[in-house]
Design a protein around this motif. Structure first.
Motif, PDB file in Angstrom:
ATOM      1  N   ILE A  27       0.845  -1.204   0.000  1.00  0.00           N
ATOM      2  CA  ILE A  27       0.000   0.000   0.000  1.00  0.00           C
ATOM      3  C   ILE A  27       0.881   1.256   0.000  1.00  0.00           C
ATOM      4  O   ILE A  27       0.610   2.207  -0.738  1.00  0.00           O
ATOM      5  N   ASP A  28       1.934   1.246   0.827  1.00  0.00           N
ATOM      6  CA  ASP A  28       2.856   2.394   0.855  1.00  0.00           C
ATOM      7  C   ASP A  28       3.455   2.627  -0.518  1.00  0.00           C
ATOM      8  O   ASP A  28       3.609   3.760  -0.969  1.00  0.00           O
ATOM      9  N   TYR A  29       3.781   1.538  -1.168  1.00  0.00           N
ATOM     10  CA  TYR A  29       4.361   1.603  -2.506  1.00  0.00           C
ATOM     11  C   TYR A  29       3.386   2.292  -3.480  1.00  0.00           C
ATOM     12  O   TYR A  29       3.762   3.175  -4.246  1.00  0.00           O
ATOM     13  N   LEU A  30       2.111   1.889  -3.381  1.00  0.00           N
ATOM     14  CA  LEU A  30       1.112   2.480  -4.274  1.00  0.00           C
ATOM     15  C   LEU A  30       0.866   3.953  -3.941  1.00  0.00           C
ATOM     16  O   LEU A  30       0.620   4.775  -4.817  1.00  0.00           O
ATOM     17  N   ARG A  31       0.934   4.276  -2.648  1.00  0.00           N
ATOM     18  CA  ARG A  31       0.789   5.684  -2.254  1.00  0.00           C
ATOM     19  C   ARG A  31       1.915   6.525  -2.852  1.00  0.00           C
ATOM     20  O   ARG A  31       1.699   7.631  -3.334  1.00  0.00           O
ATOM     21  N   GLN A  32       3.149   5.973  -2.793  1.00  0.00           N
ATOM     22  CA  GLN A  32       4.300   6.704  -3.350  1.00  0.00           C
ATOM     23  C   GLN A  32       4.139   6.903  -4.858  1.00  0.00           C
ATOM     24  O   GLN A  32       4.481   7.940  -5.406  1.00  0.00           O
ATOM     25  N   TRP A  33       3.600   5.890  -5.502  1.00  0.00           N
ATOM     26  CA  TRP A  33       3.384   5.980  -6.956  1.00  0.00           C
ATOM     27  C   TRP A  33       2.382   7.090  -7.270  1.00  0.00           C
ATOM     28  O   TRP A  33       2.584   7.899  -8.162  1.00  0.00           O
ATOM     29  N   VAL A  69      -3.989   3.939  -5.995  1.00  0.00           N
ATOM     30  CA  VAL A  69      -4.625   3.461  -4.768  1.00  0.00           C
ATOM     31  C   VAL A  69      -5.752   4.404  -4.327  1.00  0.00           C
ATOM     32  O   VAL A  69      -6.694   3.999  -3.667  1.00  0.00           O
ATOM     33  N   GLY A  70      -5.682   5.659  -4.765  1.00  0.00           N
ATOM     34  CA  GLY A  70      -6.718   6.630  -4.375  1.00  0.00           C
ATOM     35  C   GLY A  70      -7.810   6.763  -5.418  1.00  0.00           C
ATOM     36  O   GLY A  70      -8.429   7.818  -5.542  1.00  0.00           O
ATOM     37  N   THR A  71      -8.076   5.685  -6.137  1.00  0.00           N
ATOM     38  CA  THR A  71      -8.988   5.795  -7.290  1.00  0.00           C
ATOM     39  C   THR A  71     -10.403   6.250  -6.910  1.00  0.00           C
ATOM     40  O   THR A  71     -11.034   6.999  -7.651  1.00  0.00           O
ATOM     41  N   ILE A  72     -10.893   5.837  -5.732  1.00  0.00           N
ATOM     42  CA  ILE A  72     -12.265   6.235  -5.361  1.00  0.00           C
ATOM     43  C   ILE A  72     -12.304   7.726  -5.032  1.00  0.00           C
ATOM     44  O   ILE A  72     -13.235   8.436  -5.413  1.00  0.00           O
ATOM     45  N   GLY A  73     -11.271   8.213  -4.385  1.00  0.00           N
ATOM     46  CA  GLY A  73     -11.184   9.653  -4.128  1.00  0.00           C
ATOM     47  C   GLY A  73     -11.100  10.442  -5.422  1.00  0.00           C
ATOM     48  O   GLY A  73     -11.771  11.451  -5.609  1.00  0.00           O
TER      49      GLY A  73
END
Ligand code: FAD
Length: 240
Positions: A42-48, A92-96
């Motif tokens: 998840i952290d990895y996807l946040r960084q991306w 990872v933030g696709t819904i937002g």
């Protein structure tokens, strides 16, 4: 409709393709990271997502005044094509980005826009969508989760299901019943709910079809008391 690309659209594609070439994490190319650990993934996807944001490629359909790129429909589809072509990690933030941000832009107060939009774009805060319930799926007007005003807070009680990204979400766009005496398609309010409130619990639903490390997994979300969950409530009837 003319689907041939204009020179400006070709330039948009070239620019994004070039950006992806220079910024796609090297370890991702070739099929993804090898992480058994969900938190690290998840952290990895946040960084991306942060990288895309800093490059001006997050929330591309959002108006420029709110930090987006004001991209046309064609440009949005080019963006998706290039993401798929590069086999880039999902956002990872696709819904937002796809649901909550545009709703706040359309319906929110200036205070809500200033508070929530930047962290949706950057991926610093992840959102989920709390509409479906065990007895309110296609017929969302059957929803039974209740909310009562208590000063600046709402006291919320109920259960949601199929809540994608709930396990990692900081906030939830939550539909609740605030007027039980109204006809069932009315009396529904949309709350911006803090998932870290006391009383919110999330139970992951394990699926046969996916491994636990994948982010696109479902949860049941139980709410017994959500505090400070709103600035201005948005009536469901206005969300058209
Ligand atoms: C990949 C995925 C992600 C999702 N993520 C979220 C999420 O993040 N948040 C969220 O709130 N929800 C989410 N959902 C839930 C989804 O949006 C629907 O609300 C839910 O799947 C439908 O409810 P149900 O499963 O109870 O089916 P039901 O509503 O019980 O429907 C079952 C079947 O009956 C049919 N049906 C229902 N009503 C009628 C009618 N009146 N007439 C004729 N046929 C009817 C339906 O078409 C369907 O075939 C997600 C679903 C999927 C597949």
């Amino acid at each position: 409709m003319d689907l041939n690309q204009t020179p400006a659209e070709r330039q948009f594609r070239d620019e994004f393709r070039e950006w992806l070439k220079g910024n796609l994490p090297a370890e991702w190319i070739g099929g993804g990271i090898n992480s058994e650990e969900r938190g690290a993934y998840i952290d990895y996807l946040r960084q991306w997502q942060r990288k895309l944001y800093e490059g001006g490629w997050a929330g591309i359909s959002w108006p420029k005044e709110y930090g987006g790129r004001g991209a046309s429909l064609m440009e949005q589809s080019i963006f998706q094509e290039e993401m798929a072509r590069a086999n880039a990690p999902q956002l990872v933030g696709t819904i937002g980005l796809s649901l909550v941000g545009p709703t706040i832009i359309a319906m929110g107060t200036e205070e809500q826009k200033a508070r929530y939009l930047p962290s949706i774009l950057s991926g610093d805060e992840i959102w989920c969508q709390g509409f479906s319930e065990p007895n309110a799926g296609s017929d969302v007007a059957a929803l039974g989760t209740k909310a009562l005003r208590d000063g600046d807070d709402f006291i919320v009680n109920g259960q949601k299901i199929w809540t994608s990204f709930a396990q990692m979400a900081d906030w939830c766009l939550l539909l609740v019943r605030t007027d039980p005496s109204a006809p069932k398609h009315k009396g529904i309010t949309c709350l911006l709910t803090d998932m870290h409130s006391d009383g919110v619990s999330v139970r992951p639903l394990r699926q046969m079809s996916v491994t636990p490390v994948l982010t696109k997994s479902f949860s049941q979300t139980f709410v017994s008391r959500a505090r400070k969950s709103w600035v201005r409530s948005i009536r469901a009837g206005q969300l058209r």
